[in-house]
Motif scaffolding. Structure first.
Motif, mmCIF file in Angstrom:
data_model
loop_
_atom_site.group_PDB
_atom_site.id
_atom_site.type_symbol
_atom_site.label_atom_id
_atom_site.label_comp_id
_atom_site.label_asym_id
_atom_site.label_seq_id
_atom_site.Cartn_x
_atom_site.Cartn_y
_atom_site.Cartn_z
ATOM 1 N N TYR A 104 18.775 8.814 -1.022
ATOM 2 C CA TYR A 104 19.585 7.323 -1.471
ATOM 3 C C TYR A 104 18.729 6.290 -1.298
ATOM 4 C CZ TYR A 104 22.478 2.881 -1.601
ATOM 5 O OH TYR A 104 23.250 1.779 -1.058
ATOM 6 N N ALA A 105 18.512 5.742 0.466
ATOM 7 C CA ALA A 105 17.370 5.048 1.100
ATOM 8 C C ALA A 105 16.022 5.249 0.596
ATOM 9 C CB ALA A 105 17.329 5.929 2.800
ATOM 10 N N ARG A 106 15.517 6.439 -0.124
ATOM 11 C CA ARG A 106 14.216 6.642 -0.690
ATOM 12 C C ARG A 106 14.133 5.362 -1.679
ATOM 13 N NH1 ARG A 106 10.130 8.737 2.236
ATOM 14 N NH2 ARG A 106 10.408 8.734 4.811
ATOM 15 N N SER B 151 14.336 -1.761 -5.447
ATOM 16 C CA SER B 151 13.430 -2.419 -4.700
ATOM 17 C C SER B 151 11.501 -2.876 -4.607
ATOM 18 C CB SER B 151 12.974 -2.545 -3.286
ATOM 19 O OG SER B 151 14.727 -2.932 -2.973
ATOM 20 N N ALA B 152 11.426 -2.104 -4.466
ATOM 21 C CA ALA B 152 9.731 -1.683 -4.886
ATOM 22 C C ALA B 152 9.372 -2.626 -6.707
ATOM 23 C CB ALA B 152 8.760 -1.173 -5.070
ATOM 24 N N LYS B 153 10.240 -1.745 -7.131
ATOM 25 C CA LYS B 153 9.978 -1.265 -9.099
ATOM 26 C C LYS B 153 10.213 -3.043 -10.043
ATOM 27 C CE LYS B 153 9.616 1.034 -13.089
ATOM 28 N NZ LYS B 153 10.817 2.493 -13.744
ATOM 29 N N ARG B 154 11.914 -3.559 -8.645
ATOM 30 C CA ARG B 154 12.212 -4.780 -8.548
ATOM 31 C C ARG B 154 11.085 -5.799 -8.642
ATOM 32 N NH1 ARG B 154 17.036 -2.524 -7.964
ATOM 33 N NH2 ARG B 154 16.726 -4.022 -5.640
ATOM 34 N N LEU B 155 10.420 -5.933 -7.224
ATOM 35 C CA LEU B 155 9.049 -6.680 -6.834
ATOM 36 C C LEU B 155 8.014 -6.269 -7.456
ATOM 37 C CD1 LEU B 155 9.244 -5.445 -3.194
ATOM 38 C CD2 LEU B 155 9.943 -7.706 -4.067
ATOM 39 N N VAL B 156 7.441 -5.179 -8.405
ATOM 40 C CA VAL B 156 6.525 -5.225 -9.355
ATOM 41 C C VAL B 156 6.479 -6.248 -10.700
ATOM 42 C CG1 VAL B 156 4.919 -3.576 -10.871
ATOM 43 C CG2 VAL B 156 5.379 -3.625 -8.417
ATOM 44 N N THR C 17 1.153 -0.902 -0.154
ATOM 45 C CA THR C 17 -0.037 0.182 -0.043
ATOM 46 C C THR C 17 1.212 0.864 -0.543
ATOM 47 O OG1 THR C 17 -2.102 -1.154 1.210
ATOM 48 C CG2 THR C 17 -1.589 1.326 1.557
ATOM 49 N N VAL C 18 0.307 2.002 -0.878
ATOM 50 C CA VAL C 18 1.066 3.435 -1.225
ATOM 51 C C VAL C 18 0.440 4.671 0.382
ATOM 52 C CG1 VAL C 18 1.652 5.548 -2.864
ATOM 53 C CG2 VAL C 18 1.836 2.437 -3.531
ATOM 54 N N HIS C 19 0.898 4.625 0.991
ATOM 55 C CA HIS C 19 0.063 5.775 1.357
ATOM 56 C C HIS C 19 0.203 7.132 1.681
ATOM 57 C CE1 HIS C 19 -1.311 2.918 4.402
ATOM 58 N NE2 HIS C 19 -0.181 2.077 4.471
ATOM 59 N N THR C 20 1.004 7.548 0.371
ATOM 60 C CA THR C 20 1.163 9.301 0.464
ATOM 61 C C THR C 20 1.428 9.587 -0.703
ATOM 62 O OG1 THR C 20 2.191 11.414 1.573
ATOM 63 C CG2 THR C 20 3.464 9.456 1.454
ATOM 64 N N ASP C 21 1.990 10.883 -1.225
ATOM 65 C CA ASP C 21 2.536 10.872 -2.141
ATOM 66 C C ASP C 21 3.473 10.680 -2.849
ATOM 67 O OD1 ASP C 21 4.022 13.444 -3.470
ATOM 68 O OD2 ASP C 21 1.642 13.640 -4.239
ATOM 69 N N VAL C 22 3.545 9.873 -3.997
ATOM 70 C CA VAL C 22 4.290 9.062 -4.352
ATOM 71 C C VAL C 22 6.446 9.820 -3.967
ATOM 72 C CG1 VAL C 22 3.753 7.287 -6.073
ATOM 73 C CG2 VAL C 22 4.039 9.230 -6.769
ATOM 74 N N ASN C 23 5.739 11.302 -4.869
ATOM 75 C CA ASN C 23 6.950 11.614 -4.880
ATOM 76 C C ASN C 23 7.376 12.376 -3.470
ATOM 77 O OD1 ASN C 23 6.976 12.349 -7.871
ATOM 78 N ND2 ASN C 23 5.728 13.501 -7.420
ATOM 79 N N LEU C 24 7.020 12.245 -2.380
ATOM 80 C CA LEU C 24 7.432 12.591 -0.907
ATOM 81 C C LEU C 24 8.226 11.011 -0.819
ATOM 82 C CD1 LEU C 24 4.425 14.418 0.783
ATOM 83 C CD2 LEU C 24 6.683 15.314 -0.194
ATOM 84 N N ILE C 25 7.078 9.713 -1.016
ATOM 85 C CA ILE C 25 7.841 8.704 -0.353
ATOM 86 C C ILE C 25 8.606 8.331 -1.203
ATOM 87 C CG2 ILE C 25 5.641 6.940 -1.776
ATOM 88 C CD1 ILE C 25 5.479 5.696 1.185
#
Length: 357
Positions: free
Chosen positions: A141-143, A149-154, A128-136
């Motif tokens: 570097y960590a984000r 990782s999310a893109k590879r999982l998708v 679940t994406v809980h907030t604006d994608v440009n913020l989360i």
């Protein structure tokens, strides 16, 4: 004899229960799932010892804290424990998940890097994406690592993404180049607000002046919530109506900064910092208005709750329009100054009082 249907085993994975919007949503999921059909296990990295933790345990829902498990075997000063969290946390998470053998893992916030390492290959994944994608998934570097990782999982694991409203769904689909993102709006328990009591009866019970303006805000103390501007708006209201109070419910890293500002403005007697609360329905019922000048929100649980409680709100026009499920929500631009916000808030309060609505 009919064969008993096998329960679906679902892991909800989140950083910890700090009682924010995402945490509230996860807690509600766990409580509302049909326990005859779904076995829910919550895995948290850290233990905040919040009321949500206890509420889940009281409902018989198992909560596992990865860092607590590490701390039980890694003795030594805090710096040693923090190093063990960073180096061994993923390994222990992987071990725990593989031992549990879940059918589904539903992750939240920026934990995709952990899921990519720890999830078994045959487990269905949701995020679940809980907030604006440009913020989360900003440029830190960590984000960015979490986003990769999310893109590879998708793309490689078929992880299904969940958005809180239609606009967010479009943003997520575009960012990940998919067309199967699910829209699942935030919700809450209506019964809590129906049973909370009547506004002025509650005020009388707690010895609160019937004529006082109670302005409220529910949310963690973080930059995105724009508490700094909220204090300016309240001060403008207070200048016009001396029997005004600002109730701030929540906690967070910027709380001390806001307390310092309140004191410097000389309104510390008028601003109440409630901290983390479990009686939010009762507190909301006593308010005249909820003010939310956030720079951005996903789909605000607090805003949904205020409407169920029958409380009008004045919110920034950057908040998702899907958060408005009634005629109680009034949008206003953050480009308008504090006096405009204060004037509009007082108009809303006085209109509601005049017509007793």
């Amino acid at each position: 004899m009919e064969q008993l249907e096998k329960k679906l085993k679902v892991i909800q994975f989140i950083h910890g229960f700090s009682m924010g919007g995402a945490e509230t949503l996860v807690k509600n999921y766990c409580i509302l799932f049909d326990k005859d059909k779904i076995e829910t296990i919550v895995i948290c990295l850290m233990n905040h010892h919040s009321p949500y933790d206890q509420e889940l345990k009281d409902k018989g829902i198992r909560v596992i804290y990865i860092y607590d498990l590490l701390d039980s075997v890694m003795k030594g000063p805090m710096i040693i424990k923090k190093i063990s969290h960073r180096l061994l946390g993923k390994l222990l998470l992987r071990s725990v998940i593989h031992r549990l053998k879940p059918d589904i893992i539903h992750s939240h916030l920026t934990l995709n890097n952990y899921i990519e390492f720890a999830a078994p290959n045959n487990t269905k994944l949701f995020h679940t994406v809980h907030t604006d994608v440009n913020l989360i998934w900003n440029k830190s570097y960590a984000r960015q690592r979490d986003f990769r990782s999310a893109k590879r999982l998708v793309t490689k694991r078929g992880m299904i993404l969940i958005a809180l409203h239609n606009e967010m769904c479009n943003e997520v689909n575009e960012l990940f180049r998919v067309n199967n993102t699910i829209v699942l709006n935030n919700g809450t328990f209506i019964e809590q607000y129906q049973d909370a009591g009547e506004k002025y009866a509650l005020r009388k019970k707690y010895n609160i002046d019937k004529e006082a303006y109670i302005i409220g805000h529910v949310g963690r103390f973080a930059h995105i919530k724009n508490h700094d501007f909220l204090i300016d708006v309240f001060n403008s209201i207070y200048e016009k109506h001396k029997r005004s109070y600002l109730w701030m419910i929540g906690d967070g890293s910027l709380r001390e900064d806001i307390q310092t500002k309140v004191k410097s403005m000389g309104v510390e007697e008028q601003v109440i910092f409630w901290g983390v609360r479990t009686d939010i329905p009762q507190l909301l019922k006593m308010m005249d208005i909820l003010i939310m000048p956030s720079f951005k929100e996903g789909l605000s649980v607090s805003l949904v709750e205020s409407q169920i409680a029958g409380i009008p709100s004045l919110v920034s026009d950057t908040i998702a329009k899907e958060s408005s499920i009634s005629n109680l929500v009034h949008f206003i631009s953050l480009n308008r100054d504090k006096k405009d916000w204060a004037k509009k808030a007082m108009e809303i309060i006085n209109t509601k009082r005049k017509f007793n609505i």
